[in-house]
Design an enzyme around this catalytic site. Structure first.
Site, PDB file in Angstrom:
ATOM      1  N   ILE A  17       0.829  -1.218   0.000  1.00 26.99           N
ATOM      2  CA  ILE A  17       0.000   0.000   0.000  1.00 26.99           C
ATOM      3  C   ILE A  17       0.861   1.265   0.000  1.00 26.99           C
ATOM      4  CG2 ILE A  17      -2.095  -0.964   0.991  1.00 26.99           C
ATOM      5  CD1 ILE A  17      -1.137  -0.243   3.731  1.00 26.99           C
ATOM      6  N   GLY A  18       2.161   1.086  -0.133  1.00 24.45           N
ATOM      7  CA  GLY A  18       3.008   2.275  -0.199  1.00 24.45           C
ATOM      8  C   GLY A  18       4.472   1.895  -0.354  1.00 24.45           C
ATOM      9  N   VAL A  19       5.162   2.658  -1.172  1.00 23.17           N
ATOM     10  CA  VAL A  19       6.596   2.428  -1.363  1.00 23.17           C
ATOM     11  C   VAL A  19       7.302   3.780  -1.303  1.00 23.17           C
ATOM     12  CG1 VAL A  19       8.380   1.420  -2.849  1.00 23.17           C
ATOM     13  CG2 VAL A  19       6.057   0.548  -2.949  1.00 23.17           C
ATOM     14  N   PHE A  22      12.050   4.967   2.217  1.00 22.30           N
ATOM     15  CA  PHE A  22      12.127   4.352   3.552  1.00 22.30           C
ATOM     16  C   PHE A  22      11.980   2.837   3.473  1.00 22.30           C
ATOM     17  CE2 PHE A  22       7.775   5.576   2.615  1.00 22.30           C
ATOM     18  CZ  PHE A  22       7.115   4.358   2.749  1.00 22.30           C
ATOM     19  N   VAL A  25       5.234  -0.403   2.632  1.00 28.04           N
ATOM     20  CA  VAL A  25       4.185  -0.653   3.611  1.00 28.04           C
ATOM     21  C   VAL A  25       3.195  -1.653   3.015  1.00 28.04           C
ATOM     22  CG1 VAL A  25       2.372   0.368   5.029  1.00 28.04           C
ATOM     23  CG2 VAL A  25       4.444   1.668   4.543  1.00 28.04           C
ATOM     24  N   LYS A  40       5.150  -1.688   8.006  1.00 27.93           N
ATOM     25  CA  LYS A  40       6.225  -1.054   7.242  1.00 27.93           C
ATOM     26  C   LYS A  40       7.486  -1.881   7.409  1.00 27.93           C
ATOM     27  CE  LYS A  40       8.720   2.583   8.554  1.00 27.93           C
ATOM     28  NZ  LYS A  40       9.144   3.973   8.858  1.00 27.93           N
ATOM     29  N   ASP A 138       6.554  16.362  11.099  1.00 30.13           N
ATOM     30  CA  ASP A 138       6.354  16.002   9.683  1.00 30.13           C
ATOM     31  C   ASP A 138       4.862  15.935   9.367  1.00 30.13           C
ATOM     32  OD1 ASP A 138       7.560  13.416   7.368  1.00 30.13           O
ATOM     33  OD2 ASP A 138       7.373  15.582   7.150  1.00 30.13           O
TER      34      ASP A 138
HETATM   35  C1  LIG Z   1       1.416   4.307   2.729  1.00 27.26           C
HETATM   36  N1  LIG Z   1       0.394   3.945   3.696  1.00 27.26           N
HETATM   37  C2  LIG Z   1      -0.911   3.659   3.387  1.00 27.26           C
HETATM   38  C3  LIG Z   1      -1.589   3.346   4.569  1.00 27.26           C
HETATM   39  C4  LIG Z   1      -3.013   2.927   4.611  1.00 27.26           C
HETATM   40  C5  LIG Z   1      -3.922   4.123   4.479  1.00 27.26           C
HETATM   41  O1  LIG Z   1      -5.207   3.661   4.201  1.00 27.26           O
HETATM   42  C6  LIG Z   1      -0.673   3.447   5.631  1.00 27.26           C
HETATM   43  C7  LIG Z   1      -0.732   3.282   7.032  1.00 27.26           C
HETATM   44  C8  LIG Z   1       0.424   3.482   7.797  1.00 27.26           C
HETATM   45  C9  LIG Z   1       1.677   3.825   7.194  1.00 27.26           C
HETATM   46  C10 LIG Z   1       2.922   3.982   7.960  1.00 27.26           C
HETATM   47  C11 LIG Z   1       3.600   5.204   7.924  1.00 27.26           C
HETATM   48  C12 LIG Z   1       4.799   5.366   8.638  1.00 27.26           C
HETATM   49  C13 LIG Z   1       5.313   4.337   9.415  1.00 27.26           C
HETATM   50  C14 LIG Z   1       4.661   3.116   9.435  1.00 27.26           C
HETATM   51  C15 LIG Z   1       3.480   2.943   8.705  1.00 27.26           C
HETATM   52 CL1  LIG Z   1       2.724   1.420   8.765  1.00 27.26          CL
HETATM   53  C16 LIG Z   1       1.726   4.002   5.797  1.00 27.26           C
HETATM   54  C17 LIG Z   1       0.570   3.820   5.047  1.00 27.26           C
HETATM   55  C18 LIG Z   1       0.034   3.266   9.185  1.00 27.26           C
HETATM   56  O2  LIG Z   1       0.753   3.358  10.189  1.00 27.26           O
HETATM   57  N2  LIG Z   1      -1.280   2.919   9.216  1.00 27.26           N
HETATM   58  C19 LIG Z   1      -1.782   2.938   7.965  1.00 27.26           C
HETATM   59  O3  LIG Z   1      -2.964   2.672   7.701  1.00 27.26           O
END
Ligand SMILES: Cn1cc(CCO)c2c3c(c(-c4ccccc4Cl)cc21)C(=O)NC3=O
Length: 290
Positions: A17-19, A22, A25, A40, A138
Site C-alpha cells: 500500500i506504499g513504497v 524508507f 508498507v 512497514k 512532519d
Molecule cells: C502508505 N500507507 C498507506 C496506509 C493505509 C492508508 O489507508 C498506511 C498506514 C500506515 C503507514 C505507515 C507510515 C509510517 C510508518 C509506518 C506505517 Cl505502517 C503508511 C501507510 C500506518 O501506520 N497505518 C496505515 O494505515
C-alpha cells in the site's frame, strides 16, 4: 532463509500500500487474530547510523504515546535478517493526500464544515502528542490517515464511545501517523521534515517552540485540503507563504475560518494558537457557527 521470518509466520501479506525510499508498507492480516494491520518494512539501518536513530525514535515515540483516537496505533516492532519491521493500526480510508487528489479528480472540494472537522480532529491528536512532551515535525496530508466507519447503517447499541464518536462525526476519523520525525519538545537534534511544510523558524534552527512548527504545518495541510495549489519546496513562493501571503483558494472561506488559518500560518510563532487552544476554538465549535 531457512528460518521462517516472524513476519511470514505471523502475517498474511495482502497488498503493498506504499513504497518510498524508507521501504514499503503492506496491508496484512495477522493469522492469529484475523485483524488487518499496516506493516512497514524498511532496510535495517547500519548500527549506530542516524537512520538507526530515526528508526528507534519512531518506535520510542509510539511506545511513549500509547493510545489516542487521533494518533495511528502502534502494536509491535522487531528486526529481522536485514530489515526493521513496524506493525501499526491499518486505517482503511487511505491518506488525506489520497482524499485531496480524489476530490480534485472529481472536481469536488472539502466543505468548510469538513475542513473544520479535519482541523479539530488533527488538533486533538497534536494536543495529545504535545502534552506528552513530543513534537511530530512532519505533519502533512500524506501522514494523516483516514478511518472510514464501516457503512453498516445499524447504529448498534452499547458501542464504545470512540465508535459513537465515529458515528457522530459522519464516520470519518483522521489519525496522525508516521512518527519517524518525532522529537522531544526541547530537543536540539531536529531532523527536518518535508521542506514544503517547514516553518521558517525551524529552517533558521530556532527550536524554542517546536509545537508551533507542527501548528504551521497543520495550517498548510488545511490550506491544501481547501484546494490550494501544490506547495513550493523553496524560492520566493516558499518565503511569501511564510510572510502571511496565503494563496488564492478555489472557493474563499468565511472570514472567521480564513482568519484562523491566517493565525496558524502567522510568521510570528507566538501568534499561532496551540493545539489545546485549537481544540476549543469558537470558530471550530460544534454547530459550526462562525
Ligand atoms: C502508505 N500507507 C498507506 C496506509 C493505509 C492508508 O489507508 C498506511 C498506514 C500506515 C503507514 C505507515 C507510515 C509510517 C510508518 C509506518 C506505517 Cl505502517 C503508511 C501507510 C500506518 O501506520 N497505518 C496505515 O494505515
Amino acid at each position: 532463509a531457512f528460518m521462517l521470518s516472524r513476519y511470514e509466520s505471523e502475517f498474511l501479506e495482502l497488498e503493498c500500500i506504499g513504497v518510498g525510499e524508507f521501504g514499503a508498507v503492506y496491508k496484512c492480516v495477522k493469522r492469529l487474530d484475523g485483524c488487518l494491520y499496516a506493516i512497514k518494512r524498511s532496510r535495517r539501518p547500519l548500527a549506530g547510523s542516524t537512520n538507526e536513530q530515526l528508526a528507534l525514535k519512531e518506535v520510542y515515540a509510539h511506545a511513549v504515546l500509547g493510545h489516542h483516537p487521533h494518533v495511528v496505533r502502534y502494536y509491535s516492532a522487531w528486526a529481522e535478517e536485514d530489515c526493521m519491521i513496524i506493525q501499526n493500526e491499518y486505517c482503511n480510508g487511505g491518506s488525506l493526500s489520497d482524499a485531496i487528489v480524489s476530490k480534485e479528480e472529481q472536481g469536488e472540494l472539502f466543505t468548510e464544515d469538513e475542513l473544520k472537522d479535519l482541523l479539530v480532529q488533527v488538533s486533538m491528536g497534536l494536543k495529545y502528542i504535545h502534552s506528552s512532551g513530543l513534537v511530530h515535525l512532519d505533519i502533512k496530508p500524506s501522514n494523516i490517515f483516514i478511518c472510514q466507519r464501516p457503512s453498516t447503517s445499524a447504529s448498534g447499541e452499547g458501542e464504545s464511545e470512540e465508535e459513537d464518536y465515529q458515528n457522530a462525526s459522519a464516520g470519518v476519523v483522521y489519525k496522525i501517523g508516521d512518527l519517524g520525525h518525532v522529537n522531544s519538545t526541547n530537543s536540539p537534534h531536529v531532523e527536518e521534515g518535508d521542506s514544503r511544510f517547514l516553518a521558517s523558524e525551524v529552517l533558521q534552527e530556532d527550536y524554542s517552540q517546536l509545537p508551533k512548527a507542527d501548528i504551521f504545518a497543520l495550517g498548510l495541510t488545511i490550506l491544501l485540503a481547501a484546494g490550494a495549489p501544490p506547495l513550493p519546496q523553496n524560492g520566493t513562493e516558499w518565503h511569501s507563504l511564510r510572510n502571511g501571503e496565503l494563496p488564492k483558494l478555489p472557493k474563499e472561506l468565511c472570514a472567521p475560518f480564513r482568519g484562523l488559518l491566517q493565525l496558524l500560518l502567522d510568521p510570528d510563532l507566538t501568534k499561532r494558537p496551540s493545539a489545546r487552544e485549537l481544540c476549543k476554538h469558537p470558530v471550530l465549535r460544534e454547530g459550526r457557527t462562525g
